[in-house]
Design a protein around this motif. Structure first.
Motif, short mmCIF file in Angstrom:
data_model
loop_
_atom_site.label_atom_id
_atom_site.label_comp_id
_atom_site.label_asym_id
_atom_site.label_seq_id
_atom_site.Cartn_x
_atom_site.Cartn_y
_atom_site.Cartn_z
N SER A 53 30.61 37.77 35.26
CA SER A 53 30.80 39.10 35.85
C SER A 53 31.86 39.11 36.94
O SER A 53 32.55 40.11 37.13
N VAL A 54 31.97 38.01 37.65
CA VAL A 54 32.99 37.93 38.70
C VAL A 54 34.37 38.16 38.11
O VAL A 54 35.19 38.90 38.66
N SER A 55 34.62 37.55 36.96
CA SER A 55 35.93 37.75 36.31
C SER A 55 36.10 39.19 35.81
O SER A 55 37.18 39.76 35.91
N VAL A 56 35.02 39.73 35.26
CA VAL A 56 35.07 41.11 34.77
C VAL A 56 35.33 42.06 35.95
O VAL A 56 36.17 42.97 35.87
N TRP A 57 34.61 41.84 37.04
CA TRP A 57 34.79 42.66 38.23
C TRP A 57 36.24 42.60 38.71
O TRP A 57 36.84 43.61 39.03
N LYS B 153 38.46 45.82 39.06
CA LYS B 153 38.97 46.25 40.35
C LYS B 153 40.49 46.45 40.28
O LYS B 153 41.01 47.45 40.76
N GLU B 154 41.13 45.49 39.68
CA GLU B 154 42.59 45.55 39.50
C GLU B 154 43.01 46.89 38.89
O GLU B 154 43.94 47.54 39.34
N LYS B 155 42.24 47.30 37.86
CA LYS B 155 42.56 48.55 37.15
C LYS B 155 41.81 49.75 37.72
O LYS B 155 41.93 50.85 37.19
N GLN C 172 38.67 51.50 43.31
CA GLN C 172 39.22 50.24 43.81
C GLN C 172 39.01 50.15 45.33
O GLN C 172 38.64 49.12 45.85
N GLU C 173 39.27 51.28 46.01
CA GLU C 173 39.02 51.24 47.45
C GLU C 173 37.66 51.88 47.77
O GLU C 173 37.39 52.24 48.91
N GLY C 174 36.86 52.00 46.75
CA GLY C 174 35.50 52.49 46.93
C GLY C 174 34.52 51.42 46.47
O GLY C 174 34.55 50.30 46.97
N CYS C 175 33.73 51.76 45.48
CA CYS C 175 32.61 50.91 45.12
C CYS C 175 32.99 49.61 44.40
O CYS C 175 32.13 48.77 44.16
#
Lengths: 504, 504
Positions: free
Chosen positions: B121-125, B129-131, B407-410
């Protein structure tokens, strides 16, 4: 009962995969050790590596493991029971059994002790090399040799204790066989080296200079991409001793030294380590955990690295592709050099102290030297304290030069500190295998020179993938070479290649 | 029988050390995950982390382990049997038993599943986030929350399932307690924030600019050395989300983001992560493997990082020492700024979206926001799909601003992807602890301002070493704070500090 075989096979596979996963983690710790680990962390790192080695060994010698294996193959005789399984799986069983017998010969406590000692020794060696102080490293080396000799006794051997050690890196190889093989090529090499030294000196001064390290790395990475190194599943870092380290086909890392004033060194290293990495990346991922996703031997591994470093990376087609770019990027004197002179310069032969920097013709001498010293150390005919002198006298004998310090003599290589006795010979075997593979490659790809220039280098990976990488440990070195090249292995291709290149 | 207690204790210690060594390896894999791991290696990394988690869990719930532990302390009741052991060892036993009971509540298969899912999940997150694509992360987050809720049920709790989760990070803490504590400070914070926003705008434009990243890192490393971070046993790397990761007191690593156009950001991060690292480096190495060489809680851990980041790193004495150097190094507008204006600028309060960049006065709001959302998710009163809306409305309510993107939120924080529900509250607890520790530090070191300027920062580490670090888990958070400060824990010191600094 076919169904039962498959079930037992799956159990064995999953137990083996568990152990392989731990081994992969250990590889990563070793990678970290050489790249980023803080210098003061050596003790805890040794403890970590020891713990993993113990767990792997326990797992691969456990009752459950033995039970699953023993139900598929007779552990004592090696006779296959599970003849209903497909051929590759049968071959995997033969390898699993081979590893089991060797592992079972060593107590877990021995494996842990060996892992802890060698992990610590790597740090000691590094500091000793820095200071060129052999006596700092000597007590560790003594302990390592003691353990290696003990290991040979535990594993057993027919003729020479060294046989038991080399077998770990090049299954089936023996001290006698190597002595004969190396003895046979030595005179030809000596006479070829002598010949090159009487000729007019080649000017390679334009390969030395103040070349922007970042640009060197950029070009190096471009070349890596060109040969098919996939940066999604690998990376490049710096270390004192370049190496390739793989914890899985999807995580395969290589290192190079910080780019120096030698314009070609970094490219050579990256081609070499890249070759290793392509082999690892090319192993069948689905079989990860089984011998079908493992490299055959270090000799075959080295054949892949040398193939890229020498047969491709020091060849004309490669440089016809990259020389204009090189000259454009680094300019200066390089702009005024003809292709022919450039090619001569990068293939210049000159005896030198450092193995990893040696040209391809003097390189084998470095290997033979280490082989002779290792053999003597293991059989007890030479002692650790004698190494520096032995080194100097053998360098004098084989290459006519004598290093002034142990740093550029017997302390130069990491291998002994890692307990890797029996490893060096695979460096020369690898070149011999590579030469024979290259002949076959050339025969199958008569247009390869043109293709390299027109479409790039990735088709080479496809060729090696089909002939070498994807087979895992299905065949032993010699059989794989025979299948890949259509001929039994012999050093002929290697000698012919050198004769043609340097004998004229 | 004293002798027998000691023997059993040694056995327990060595089994626990084995598990701890594996946990240390896992920390290193996580460090690598965030720093150097190739992007395509996420699957095998998940497998590796899962394997280690399984082994650790097996070891810490094994019969042999239970036997050794149970002979020293009654596992059911917690009554000590080995009363002949020295007090610290008795305290270690109480912690070992506590961990055992919790570990035993979870099947190994659950621990493995949790480790594999969160590693993936860390990689998915990171990609999501990037997108800024919450919907890419949502299915993973749903699974994580399901597992967290299952975990809470397995471990058990008195009132709220969230209690079982936060207990992992801050032993003894509960949802009700936190709601009360946070509820009590919230009004004061709201009014203080409001006050600062009505005052004349502080000009901090000179803190933004094109500052040489290398020089930023040089200065940062100099400061790290000054606080006592020992580069022989630690290192600094880059990652998207700064963190500190320790596999042993002798291998403790921190990360920072690539230096940006914000001149103070990198120093803040390094002071923060450096504070974490000093705690780890200061744990008693000889006790490695026992609770006596473990941090008390994440709240106490955070008190150490916030102590350095805020109470030292945003204070006048620190900047009297470093402002001249900062101005010299980066010149430009900075040369013309008075110390008072500089000090005001680095302590400027302004509501913002990103928690890790928030000033100390709005920061707690970010924590309370996450606490409220987490609690709702775990109790099931909010669903994953509602998170982005919930986030926006709570940001509006607490800080009066609304992020435009997730990205700058949740999506800004890594924690949920790591399965760390119950972690965020410790960020605010840490600040509260730090304030109280700072008061005691000040009382004991009335000349600290002068010392910082004259002799540097390392005496602070000595103070914290004695009062906090060296005790390991001998005392729980509250008791440690009481012993270190002479007072029972209360948010008073924290509120007084903020009132004094921002209320005037």
């Amino acid at each position: 009962m076919p169904k039962n075989s498959q079930k037992q096979y799956n159990l064995l596979f999953s137990l083996s995969k568990h152990a392989k996963t731990l081994q992969g983690i250990s590889s990563l710790l070793e990678w970290d050790h050489e790249t980023y680990m803080p210098e003061g962390s050596a003790s805890i790192r040794a403890e970590q590596v020891k713990t993993l080695a113990g767990l792997v060994h326990q797992c691969k010698t456990a009752k459950e493991y033995e039970g699953a294996l023993g139900s598929l193959i007779n552990i004592k005789t090696g006779a296959l029971k599970a003849k209903d399984l497909p051929l590759p799986k049968q071959r995997a069983l033969i390898m699993w059994r081979r590893d089991f017998v060797k592992a079972k010969a060593l107590p877990t406590s021995f494996v842990e002790e060996f892992a802890a000692l060698t992990s610590k020794s790597v740090s000691v060696w590094r500091a000793a090399k820095e200071k060129s102080s052999f006596k700092e490293f000597a007590p560790y080396l003594k302990k390592i040799i003691d353990l290696c000799r003990k290991k040979a006794e535990l594993i057993g051997y027919e003729k020479h204790p060294y046989d038991a050690l080399i077998d770990e890196f090049e299954p089936g190889e023996t001290a006698d066989n190597l002595a004969e093989l190396f003895g046979n090529v030595k005179p030809s090499l000596v006479s070829l080296i002598a010949k090159t030294q009487t000729k007019k000196k080649i000017d390679d001064s334009f390969l030395r200079g103040n070349f922007d390290p970042e640009k060197q790395m950029e070009l190096g990475n471009e070349i890596l991409k060109d040969i098919g190194f996939d940066f999604r599943y690998g990376r490049v870092d710096f270390s004192t001793h370049p190496f390739s380290s793989s914890s899985h086909p999807q995580d395969s890392r290589i290192t190079t030294r910080k780019p120096s004033d030698n314009l070609i060194a970094n490219i050579s290293i990256l081609m070499h380590e890249g070759g290793h990495s392509l082999y690892e990346m090319g192993l069948p991922e689905k079989e990860y955990g089984s011998p079908l996703a493992e490299a055959v031997s270090l000799g075959i591994h080295e054949s892949q690295s040398r193939f890229y470093e020498i047969w491709i990376g020091q060849g004309k087609p490669f440089w016809k592709r990259y020389f204009p770019k090189l000259a454009d990027t680094f300019g200066g004197k390089l702009k005024k050099v003809s292709f022919d002179n450039f090619y001569k310069a990068i293939n210049k032969v000159a005896p030198s102290f450092i193995r990893v920097d040696a040209d391809e013709l003097t390189y084998p001498m470095h290997v033979i030297l280490r082989f002779e010293i290792e053999k003597a150390l293991i059989e007890g005919s030479a002692s650790v304290n004698e190494i520096p002198d032995l080194w100097r006298s053998k360098m004098k004998e084989m290459l006519g030069i004598v290093p002034k310090t142990d740093q550029e003599g017997c302390l130069q290589d990491i291998h002994w500190s890692m307990g890797a006795f029996g490893y060096f010979p695979t460096y020369l075997l690898g070149s011999m295998y590579a030469a024979q593979i290259f002949d076959a490659f050339q025969a199958k790809n008569p247009d390869f020179e043109e293709r390299i220039q027109k479409e790039g280098l990735s088709f080479i990976k496809d060729y090696l993938g089909k002939t070498i990488h994807r087979h895992g440990r299905q065949y032993d070195s010699r059989e794989l070479i025979k299948r890949a090249t259509g001929k039994a292995f012999s050093p002929a291709a290697y000698l012919n290649y050198l004769q043609k290149k340097y004998g004229a």
